[in-house]
Motif scaffolding. Structure first.
Motif, PDB file in Angstrom:
ATOM      1  N   ALA A   1       0.307   2.840  -3.441  1.00  0.00           N
ATOM      2  CA  ALA A   1       1.113   2.338  -4.560  1.00  0.00           C
ATOM      3  C   ALA A   1       2.360   1.643  -4.049  1.00  0.00           C
ATOM      4  CB  ALA A   1       1.495   3.467  -5.514  1.00  0.00           C
ATOM      5  N   ASP A   2       2.730   0.543  -4.702  1.00  0.00           N
ATOM      6  CA  ASP A   2       3.949  -0.175  -4.347  1.00  0.00           C
ATOM      7  C   ASP A   2       5.207   0.609  -4.697  1.00  0.00           C
ATOM      8  OD1 ASP A   2       2.760  -2.447  -3.280  1.00  0.00           O
ATOM      9  OD2 ASP A   2       2.609  -3.447  -5.216  1.00  0.00           O
TER      10      ASP A   2
ATOM     11  N   LEU B   1       8.039  -3.665  -4.414  1.00  0.00           N
ATOM     12  CA  LEU B   1       8.439  -2.902  -5.591  1.00  0.00           C
ATOM     13  C   LEU B   1       8.252  -3.723  -6.856  1.00  0.00           C
ATOM     14  CD1 LEU B   1      11.677  -1.163  -4.241  1.00  0.00           C
ATOM     15  CD2 LEU B   1       9.530  -0.030  -4.857  1.00  0.00           C
ATOM     16  N   LYS B   2       8.581  -5.010  -6.792  1.00  0.00           N
ATOM     17  CA  LYS B   2       8.452  -5.877  -7.958  1.00  0.00           C
ATOM     18  C   LYS B   2       6.980  -6.148  -8.286  1.00  0.00           C
ATOM     19  CE  LYS B   2      11.214  -9.329  -8.605  1.00  0.00           C
ATOM     20  NZ  LYS B   2      12.009 -10.566  -8.439  1.00  0.00           N
ATOM     21  N   ARG B   3       6.105  -6.120  -7.283  1.00  0.00           N
ATOM     22  CA  ARG B   3       4.676  -6.314  -7.541  1.00  0.00           C
ATOM     23  C   ARG B   3       4.121  -5.134  -8.333  1.00  0.00           C
ATOM     24  NH1 ARG B   3       0.737  -6.880  -2.410  1.00  0.00           N
ATOM     25  NH2 ARG B   3       1.432  -4.714  -2.211  1.00  0.00           N
ATOM     26  N   ASN B   4       4.504  -3.922  -7.925  1.00  0.00           N
ATOM     27  CA  ASN B   4       4.237  -2.703  -8.696  1.00  0.00           C
ATOM     28  C   ASN B   4       2.752  -2.399  -8.912  1.00  0.00           C
ATOM     29  OD1 ASN B   4       5.215  -0.401 -10.075  1.00  0.00           O
ATOM     30  ND2 ASN B   4       4.896  -1.393 -12.051  1.00  0.00           N
TER      31      ASN B   4
ATOM     32  N   ALA C   1      -3.421  -7.407 -13.225  1.00  0.00           N
ATOM     33  CA  ALA C   1      -3.290  -8.325 -12.097  1.00  0.00           C
ATOM     34  C   ALA C   1      -1.845  -8.359 -11.624  1.00  0.00           C
ATOM     35  CB  ALA C   1      -3.752  -9.720 -12.497  1.00  0.00           C
ATOM     36  N   TYR C   2      -0.927  -8.222 -12.562  1.00  0.00           N
ATOM     37  CA  TYR C   2       0.506  -8.186 -12.234  1.00  0.00           C
ATOM     38  C   TYR C   2       1.172  -7.126 -13.109  1.00  0.00           C
ATOM     39  CZ  TYR C   2       5.410  -9.488 -11.847  1.00  0.00           C
ATOM     40  OH  TYR C   2       6.758  -9.463 -11.624  1.00  0.00           O
ATOM     41  N   ARG C   3       1.853  -6.173 -12.445  1.00  0.00           N
ATOM     42  CA  ARG C   3       2.474  -5.080 -13.196  1.00  0.00           C
ATOM     43  C   ARG C   3       3.987  -5.026 -12.967  1.00  0.00           C
ATOM     44  NH1 ARG C   3      -1.205   0.241 -13.034  1.00  0.00           N
ATOM     45  NH2 ARG C   3      -0.033   0.522 -14.984  1.00  0.00           N
ATOM     46  N   GLY C   4       4.539  -6.145 -12.507  1.00  0.00           N
ATOM     47  CA  GLY C   4       5.972  -6.197 -12.273  1.00  0.00           C
ATOM     48  C   GLY C   4       6.799  -6.062 -13.534  1.00  0.00           C
ATOM     49  N   ASP C   5       6.181  -6.358 -14.689  1.00  0.00           N
ATOM     50  CA  ASP C   5       6.901  -6.222 -15.950  1.00  0.00           C
ATOM     51  C   ASP C   5       7.020  -4.758 -16.389  1.00  0.00           C
ATOM     52  OD1 ASP C   5       4.184  -6.026 -16.290  1.00  0.00           O
ATOM     53  OD2 ASP C   5       4.137  -7.084 -18.207  1.00  0.00           O
TER      54      ASP C   5
END
Length: 297
Positions: A85-86, A95-98, A232-236
């Motif tokens: 895990a990031d 961390l921002k990729r998450n 695909a992207y969990r930075g939010d």
């Protein structure tokens, strides 16, 4: 005359080797046992080569056939779990990729062990091992509510989508190359305990579902739906770590790195019961006396 004598000597040497080999060899025997240990992973979601915080359990069973004191054939089945895990990395970009994943790994493997010492004589021996494996994996993750989400069907990097023809769905059953080292200790004539470390070289970069770049958000949305975009992207979803939530990256932005394939590894204790053999006291690996060999001189 000298040549005839030389030929006669060589003939006798060959005969001795052929006839005496069974007498000086050791009785072959079998081993059956189990493995209990841990699994680790190395890939795109580990900032270090191996993050021990994501150590998971492993369990297995094996059979072995000792050919001689120094060579052992082996086959086994092993089950373990890998994860990463990031959120536990320190790099701000990670961390921002998450992203995060977990996956079961079920492996069948065959190979050889090379023992450095005579186990019956020394009671202990280090060894190295190598072979070929066939394994399966299936990366998943957890959503915000703790529900399991299967990642492969989401095509998070465009696998199988017509817009990205070079990105094929990755196989979840593949070959690997297992190799490593260990040490064995002879407890009794029948019981052997050991400690083994084994690396697995794979031919995929998708154990963690991460390898290349982000694809176009709208293309992914139309092809695979909103859930694919969400994972695909969990930075939010980022909270804490002094990192602000981000927005979905543009097409072609780096998501992972395909420079190196992913690895997994098993480490743990082995316990084996050996049986068979038949020569000498105890029935295992006892060399017959030299006098048993026919004399030719």
């Amino acid at each position: 005359m000298k040549n005839r004598l030389s030929r006669a000597v060589w003939k006798r040497v060959v005969v001795i080797l052929l006839v005496c080999a069974p007498f000086s060899a050791f009785s072959q025997y079998w081993q059956a046992g189990g493995f209990l240990g841990i699994t680790n992973y190395s890939g795109d979601l580990t900032q270090k080569r191996v993050d021990m915080r994501y150590t998971r359990y492993a369990i297995g069973a094996h059979v072995k056939r000792d050919i001689n004191r120094y060579l052992t054939l082996r086959a086994g089945l092993t089950y373990g779990r890998i994860a990463g895990a990031d959120s536990t990395n320190t790099d701000t970009m990670l961390l921002k990729r998450n992203l995060s994943f977990r996956s079961p790994v079920f492996e069948a493997q065959v190979g050889v062990e090379i023992n450095f010492l005579d186990l019956d004589e020394k009671k202990i021996t280090p060894y190295i091992h190598g072979g070929i494996g066939y394994y399966s994996f299936y990366p998943t993750t957890k959503d915000a509510n703790g529900n399991t989400v299967k990642l492969r069907p989401l095509s998070t990097e465009g696998q199988g989508m017509s817009q990205y023809p070079t990105r094929k769905p990755y196989n979840i059953r593949q070959f690997s190359i297992p190799f490593g080292a260990g040490v064995k200790l002879l407890l009794t004539d029948n019981w052997i305990v050991g400690f083994e470390f084994g690396l697995r070289k794979t031919f995929t970069d998708y154990l963690d579902d991460v390898s290349l770049t982000y694809i176009d958000r709208n293309s992914l949305l139309r092809s695979r739906g909103q859930q694919a975009v969400n994972f695909a992207y969990r930075g939010d979803e980022v909270t804490g770590n002094h990192v602000t939530p981000g927005t979905y990256p543009t097409d072609g932005t780096t998501r992972g790195s395909d420079k190196y394939n992913d690895w997994y590894m098993f480490t743990g204790l082995t316990l084996s019961y050996r049986f068979g053999g038949g020569n000498g006291y105890g029935g295992h690996w006892k060399k017959q006396k030299a006098s048993d060999c026919p004399r030719f001189f």
